[in-house]
Design a protein around this motif. Structure first.
Motif, PDB file in Angstrom:
ATOM      1  N   ILE A 129       0.849  -1.199   0.000  1.00 49.88           N
ATOM      2  CA  ILE A 129       0.000   0.000   0.000  1.00 49.88           C
ATOM      3  C   ILE A 129       0.885   1.251   0.000  1.00 49.88           C
ATOM      4  N   PHE A 130       1.941   1.189   0.838  1.00 45.56           N
ATOM      5  CA  PHE A 130       2.887   2.313   0.913  1.00 45.56           C
ATOM      6  C   PHE A 130       3.528   2.546  -0.462  1.00 45.56           C
ATOM      7  N   ALA A 131       3.977   1.450  -1.087  1.00 48.71           N
ATOM      8  CA  ALA A 131       4.622   1.559  -2.407  1.00 48.71           C
ATOM      9  C   ALA A 131       3.643   2.159  -3.426  1.00 48.71           C
ATOM     10  N   GLY A 132       2.351   1.798  -3.313  1.00 52.24           N
ATOM     11  CA  GLY A 132       1.339   2.345  -4.223  1.00 52.24           C
ATOM     12  C   GLY A 132       1.200   3.851  -4.053  1.00 52.24           C
ATOM     13  N   LYS A 133       1.270   4.308  -2.798  1.00 55.38           N
ATOM     14  CA  LYS A 133       1.148   5.752  -2.543  1.00 55.38           C
ATOM     15  C   LYS A 133       2.371   6.494  -3.094  1.00 55.38           C
ATOM     16  N   VAL A 134       3.551   5.848  -2.944  1.00 56.16           N
ATOM     17  CA  VAL A 134       4.775   6.452  -3.505  1.00 56.16           C
ATOM     18  C   VAL A 134       4.617   6.573  -5.023  1.00 56.16           C
ATOM     19  N   ALA A 135       4.069   5.530  -5.634  1.00 56.53           N
ATOM     20  CA  ALA A 135       3.882   5.530  -7.096  1.00 56.53           C
ATOM     21  C   ALA A 135       2.945   6.668  -7.528  1.00 56.53           C
ATOM     22  N   GLU A 136       1.906   6.914  -6.710  1.00 52.87           N
ATOM     23  CA  GLU A 136       0.973   8.007  -7.051  1.00 52.87           C
ATOM     24  C   GLU A 136       1.691   9.355  -7.038  1.00 52.87           C
ATOM     25  N   ILE A 137       2.512   9.556  -5.995  1.00 50.70           N
ATOM     26  CA  ILE A 137       3.264  10.822  -5.912  1.00 50.70           C
ATOM     27  C   ILE A 137       4.196  10.925  -7.124  1.00 50.70           C
ATOM     28  N   ALA A 138       4.850   9.803  -7.449  1.00 51.33           N
ATOM     29  CA  ALA A 138       5.812   9.782  -8.567  1.00 51.33           C
ATOM     30  C   ALA A 138       5.119  10.162  -9.876  1.00 51.33           C
ATOM     31  N   ASN A 139       3.930   9.647 -10.089  1.00 50.90           N
ATOM     32  CA  ASN A 139       3.223   9.959 -11.337  1.00 50.90           C
ATOM     33  C   ASN A 139       2.770  11.415 -11.370  1.00 50.90           C
ATOM     34  N   THR A 140       2.333  11.912 -10.200  1.00 54.44           N
ATOM     35  CA  THR A 140       1.928  13.325 -10.144  1.00 54.44           C
ATOM     36  C   THR A 140       3.114  14.234 -10.444  1.00 54.44           C
ATOM     37  N   ASP A 142       5.927  13.319 -11.959  1.00 56.90           N
ATOM     38  CA  ASP A 142       6.692  12.827 -13.116  1.00 56.90           C
ATOM     39  C   ASP A 142       8.182  12.655 -12.755  1.00 56.90           C
ATOM     40  N   HIS A 143       8.400  12.105 -11.582  1.00 58.14           N
ATOM     41  CA  HIS A 143       9.770  11.778 -11.148  1.00 58.14           C
ATOM     42  C   HIS A 143       9.669  10.459 -10.386  1.00 58.14           C
ATOM     43  N   HIS A 144      10.389   9.456 -10.857  1.00 60.76           N
ATOM     44  CA  HIS A 144      10.080   8.084 -10.450  1.00 60.76           C
ATOM     45  C   HIS A 144      11.215   7.412  -9.684  1.00 60.76           C
ATOM     46  N   PRO A 145      10.971   7.101  -8.422  1.00 60.67           N
ATOM     47  CA  PRO A 145      12.019   6.414  -7.629  1.00 60.67           C
ATOM     48  C   PRO A 145      12.080   4.929  -7.964  1.00 60.67           C
ATOM     49  N   ASP A 146      13.174   4.294  -7.598  1.00 63.23           N
ATOM     50  CA  ASP A 146      13.219   2.826  -7.614  1.00 63.23           C
ATOM     51  C   ASP A 146      12.641   2.379  -6.277  1.00 63.23           C
ATOM     52  N   ILE A 147      11.817   1.353  -6.318  1.00 65.82           N
ATOM     53  CA  ILE A 147      11.164   0.860  -5.097  1.00 65.82           C
ATOM     54  C   ILE A 147      11.483  -0.623  -4.943  1.00 65.82           C
ATOM     55  N   LEU A 158      16.353   7.378  -5.016  1.00 64.30           N
ATOM     56  CA  LEU A 158      16.009   8.466  -5.931  1.00 64.30           C
ATOM     57  C   LEU A 158      17.249   8.997  -6.623  1.00 64.30           C
ATOM     58  N   SER A 159      17.147   9.171  -7.924  1.00 63.40           N
ATOM     59  CA  SER A 159      18.220   9.840  -8.665  1.00 63.40           C
ATOM     60  C   SER A 159      17.590  10.437  -9.915  1.00 63.40           C
ATOM     61  N   MET A 173      10.899  14.948  -4.126  1.00 61.40           N
ATOM     62  CA  MET A 173      10.215  13.651  -4.019  1.00 61.40           C
ATOM     63  C   MET A 173      10.413  13.050  -2.623  1.00 61.40           C
ATOM     64  N   ALA A 174      11.660  13.072  -2.140  1.00 61.06           N
ATOM     65  CA  ALA A 174      11.973  12.492  -0.820  1.00 61.06           C
ATOM     66  C   ALA A 174      11.100  13.139   0.247  1.00 61.06           C
ATOM     67  N   SER A 175      11.002  14.458   0.184  1.00 60.24           N
ATOM     68  CA  SER A 175      10.254  15.205   1.176  1.00 60.24           C
ATOM     69  C   SER A 175       8.752  14.884   1.102  1.00 60.24           C
TER      70      SER A 175
END
Ligand code: H2B
Length: 181
Positions: A129-140, A142-147, A158-159, A173-175
């Motif tokens: 669920i946490f990873a899904g929320k991270v993915a939502e932020i990433a899509n909003t 447009d910067h995508h972390p490795d999970i 993140l890079s 993104m981290a923040s």
């Protein structure tokens, strides 16, 4: 198991000293036996707690919070990631270290190419669920972390691929991930 034995030995020694100090009586096999029997359940409970509670993570969260209130205050989470397709240099080590102090809880790799943080969740479901929320932020953003997910642990790195290093986007993104966590 190591904790169990350690807890048992420390408990027994402590209790024997307490009995000795309180009663002044010599420590007999009978007293030792009683203390031993009382110490076993305590060591057993300690072992279960150590397995179930991530004391390091709790300590880090308390510490991070204090760290944040001491810092000038990060405003990364109020910013938006800017599309990056190269043309700018990666952040220097000095800037990265300063930014890390502002957000707290994140680390940088020795080459200063990525930042990472480990989160511990209740179980695999919570981790997903946490990873899904991270993915939502990433899509909003447009910067995508490795999970990376390993049962109840989620590691986020993140890079900024386009520049082969770190940009302000990674800290934004981290923040935002921390604010959601
Ligand atoms: N995510 C990450 N982590 N690094 C990038 O360089 C990156 C990205 N580039 N997501 C984005 C997409 C880029 O393609 C757009 C144009 O911003």
């Amino acid at each position: 198991m190591e904790f169990f034995i350690f807890g048992l030995v420390v408990g027994i020694v402590e209790d024997l000293i307490a009995v000795k100090v309180a009663t002044g009586e010599p420590i007999t096999w009978r007293i030792f036996g009683i203390v031993f029997l009382v110490a076993i359940p305590f060591a057993f409970i300690g072992e279960i707690l150590v397995d179930r509670i991530d004391f390091v993570e709790i300590w880090r969260r308390v510490f991070d919070r204090r760290d944040k209130s001491k810092s000038a205050g990060s405003n990364f989470s109020t910013k938006k990631c800017v599309p990056c397709e190269g043309g700018i240099p990666p952040l220097s080590k000095i800037t990265v270290d300063n930014y890390l102090k502002e957000i707290g809880g994140w680390s940088v790799d020795p080459d200063c190419k990525l930042i990472f943080r480990d989160y511990r969740l209740r179980d695999f479901k919570e981790a997903m669920i946490f990873a899904g929320k991270v993915a939502e932020i990433a899509n909003t953003e447009d910067h995508h972390p490795d999970i990376y997910i390993s049962y109840d642990k989620v590691k986020i790195t993140l890079s900024t691929h386009a520049i082969g290093g770190l940009s302000e986007n990674d800290f934004i993104m981290a923040s935002k991930i921390d604010d959601m966590a």
